[in-house]
Design an enzyme around this catalytic site. Structure first.
Site, PDB file in Angstrom:
ATOM      1  N   GLY A  69       0.825  -1.210   0.000  1.00 16.21           N
ATOM      2  CA  GLY A  69       0.000   0.000   0.000  1.00 16.21           C
ATOM      3  C   GLY A  69       0.857   1.256   0.000  1.00 16.21           C
ATOM      4  O   GLY A  69       1.160   1.793  -1.046  1.00 16.21           O
TER       5      GLY A  69
ATOM      6  N   SER B 243       4.842  -5.522  -3.631  1.00 15.65           N
ATOM      7  CA  SER B 243       4.592  -4.090  -3.700  1.00 15.65           C
ATOM      8  C   SER B 243       5.280  -3.352  -2.545  1.00 15.65           C
ATOM      9  O   SER B 243       6.474  -3.494  -2.352  1.00 15.65           O
ATOM     10  CB  SER B 243       3.087  -3.845  -3.734  1.00 15.65           C
ATOM     11  N   TYR B 244       4.527  -2.569  -1.742  1.00 13.07           N
ATOM     12  CA  TYR B 244       5.154  -1.850  -0.637  1.00 13.07           C
ATOM     13  C   TYR B 244       5.663  -2.798   0.437  1.00 13.07           C
ATOM     14  O   TYR B 244       6.457  -2.400   1.295  1.00 13.07           O
ATOM     15  CB  TYR B 244       4.185  -0.828  -0.033  1.00 13.07           C
TER      16      TYR B 244
ATOM     17  N   ASP C 142       3.932  -5.118 -15.454  1.00  9.61           N
ATOM     18  CA  ASP C 142       3.606  -4.143 -14.420  1.00  9.61           C
ATOM     19  C   ASP C 142       4.317  -2.830 -14.712  1.00  9.61           C
ATOM     20  O   ASP C 142       5.529  -2.815 -14.935  1.00  9.61           O
ATOM     21  CB  ASP C 142       4.045  -4.685 -13.054  1.00  9.61           C
TER      22      ASP C 142
ATOM     23  N   HIS D 165       1.435  -6.711 -11.714  1.00  7.00           N
ATOM     24  CA  HIS D 165       1.906  -6.377 -10.370  1.00  7.00           C
ATOM     25  C   HIS D 165       1.626  -7.503  -9.381  1.00  7.00           C
ATOM     26  O   HIS D 165       2.459  -7.806  -8.530  1.00  7.00           O
ATOM     27  CB  HIS D 165       1.211  -5.086  -9.920  1.00  7.00           C
TER      28      HIS D 165
END
Length: 504
Positions: A93, A221-222, A420, A472
């Site tokens: 996020g 991701s994060y 991505d 992603h």
């Protein structure tokens, strides 16, 4: 104060701190098997099929004083749970739910039908080969909460003042370091433990049968920040206690935010090379945004990115060759929808995020997951704007963490879906290249059922894998290939080569 008096005082503080920690950790005083049974998911709405494995969900209180509690959902392996590794999955996020993405549309055993009420089995679930633990972190994400509203406004990569349960220990170690600063008995930074580490320590108290299992951390991701940071905290904690409190063997991250400069550099290069943006915008992005923070960009950088967004049109940046969701599902509440190319997830498949939103807001689902009777009343969201908008600290790079962990003997893999445009292959390759690791296995294709699944290169201490045609969320777009990747990671073996069969 004499040396003897000081030693007596220190032991007194240790004794008081131990009592304080026990009071903070209610799990010490309760029967683990009883706590497990209370968390067992008995009747999951929408499940019309039988399974051979059990699942458990509920809360672990990480700070009793402020009422901070993290929500988890744990799935046993399909078979031989005691011998299979335990794997923690984290989404990013910052502010996105691991239950919403990792579980409900990627690697979890149950996925949600279009009606938002029914479930179906995922044949490529990672619990085919491991016990899988999903965690919603930090508080304010998914079902995780705090009774202190200000906590939701103070999340960040490092929550140095988060654990009142550990505060007395911090005082003690300040005294110890003062007594013998030359030997530096322990680093204060180790005591300011991450909330995820506190969760794990308590979760293992509740599920002690998994303490000896090989433990791995994965995410995307994060979570490219969360995963190595948590791994570092575990390695340091094990070192400081003199024992393997958590049996960490390695970690793996996908399409991971790693280094802001390299991630920007690779992203702009990728978007330009596949024809998403103009030459002029490509040049402006490199001039204005290269040295900007991914999470806290300047106003000028955001304006240039808005221009790039205009040029790209209505596509899913997380999977540039697949259609975006066209259902009546508003994306306006996602802080990264339509601007700044952030790390939040836009709906795909094409609307799996919408299905999750419906399902996890059903009262009967929340009751089955032991949510409504423990957490404040709130609307469940896949990603929290509040958490994202108030994120306090986001280090520009975690490469320093990698350099430390590469010396620890952990198994470290990084993978990347190659369609991505948020954290593309080019970004990850730039970050890995900056580590200047010797190559031990040259770049080559890997195969799944006779077809090229992607490409891989092996370095001294790190393996890099791309997944062909994946966005992603690799396991959403290429679930079979993602499971092949996961099996190779757990086994520590190279990605499969092409098997050549002779007719003779």
């Amino acid at each position: 104060m004499s040396t003897f008096d000081l030693i007596v005082y220190i032991f007194f503080l240790l004794f008081v701190a131990k009592l304080h920690l026990v009071s903070c950790r209610g799990s010490f005083s309760s029967d683990p098997s009883n706590r497990q049974q209370l968390d067992k998911v008995l009747d999951l709405p929408g499940q019309s099929f039988n399974v051979s494995f059990a699942s458990y969900s509920g809360y672990v209180t990480t700070n009793k004083e402020s009422g901070r509690a993290l929500f988890y959902w744990f799935f046993e392996a399909v078979e031989d749970t005691s011998s299979k590794p335990l794997v923690l999955w984290l989404n990013g996020g910052p502010g996105c739910s691991s239950v919403a993405f990792g579980l409900a549309e990627e690697i979890g055993p149950f996925h949600i039908e279009k009606d938002g009420k029914s479930l179906y089995l995922n044949p490529y679930s990672w619990n085919e080969v491991a016990n899988i633990l999903f965690l919603d972190s930090p508080v304010g994400v998914g079902f995780s909460y705090s009774n202190t509203s200000s906590d939701l406004l103070s999340n960040g990569d490092e929550r140095t003042g988060a654990f009142f349960c550990l505060s007395l220990f911090s005082v003690i170690f300040v005294v110890l370091i003062y007594v013998d600063s030359s030997r530096s008995l322990i680093s204060i930074s180790y005591i300011a433990a991450a909330e995820n580490l506190e969760f794990l320590l308590q979760w293992f108290d509740r599920f002690p049968q998994y303490k000896e299992n090989d433990f791995y951390i994965t995410g995307e991701s994060y979570a490219g920040h969360y995963v190595p940071q948590l791994s570092q905290a575990i390695v340091r904690n094990n070192h400081n206690t003199g024992e393997k409190v958590i049996n960490l063997k390695g970690f793996m991250v996908g399409n991971a935010l790693t280094d802001d400069f390299h991630d920007h550099l690779g992203r702009f290069e990728f978007m330009w090379s596949v024809g998403l943006i103009s030459d002029q915008t490509f040049k402006r992005l490199n001039i204005v945004c290269d040295f900007q923070s991914f999470i806290h960009s300047s106003e000028l950088c955001e304006k240039v990115q808005d221009i790039a967004e205009e040029e790209m049109g209505d596509i899913d940046l997380y999977s540039i060759y697949t259609p975006p969701c066209k259902a009546n599902f508003s994306r306006s509440n996602h802080p990264q929808s339509g601007k700044r190319f952030g790390i939040l997830r836009i709906a795909y498949d094409p609307c799996t995020e919408e299905h999750s939103t419906v399902y996890f807001n059903l009262p009967e689902v929340q009751r089955a997951l032991h949510v409504q009777d423990k957490s404040p009343s709130f609307k469940w969201e896949t990603c929290s704007d509040l958490v994202y908008d108030n994120w306090k600290d986001s280090p520009r790079s975690v490469l320093k963490v990698y350099r430390e962990l590469l010396r620890s003997g952990l198994r470290i893999w990084i993978f990347s879906g190659d369609t991505d445009a948020v954290i593309p292959v080019a970004s990850t390759r730039y970050s890995i290249d900056s580590l200047k690791l010797p190559t031990v296995g040259p770049w080559r294709a890997w195969y799944d059922d006779g077809q090229v699944g992607g490409w891989t290169q092996e370095y001294d201490g790190l393996t890099f894998v791309t997944v062909r045609g994946a966005g992603h969320e690799v396991a959403l777009h290429k679930p079979k290939q993602a499971l092949t990747l996961f099996k190779s990671f757990l086994s520590g073996k190279s990605m499969p080569k092409l098997d050549l069969f002779s007719d003779s």
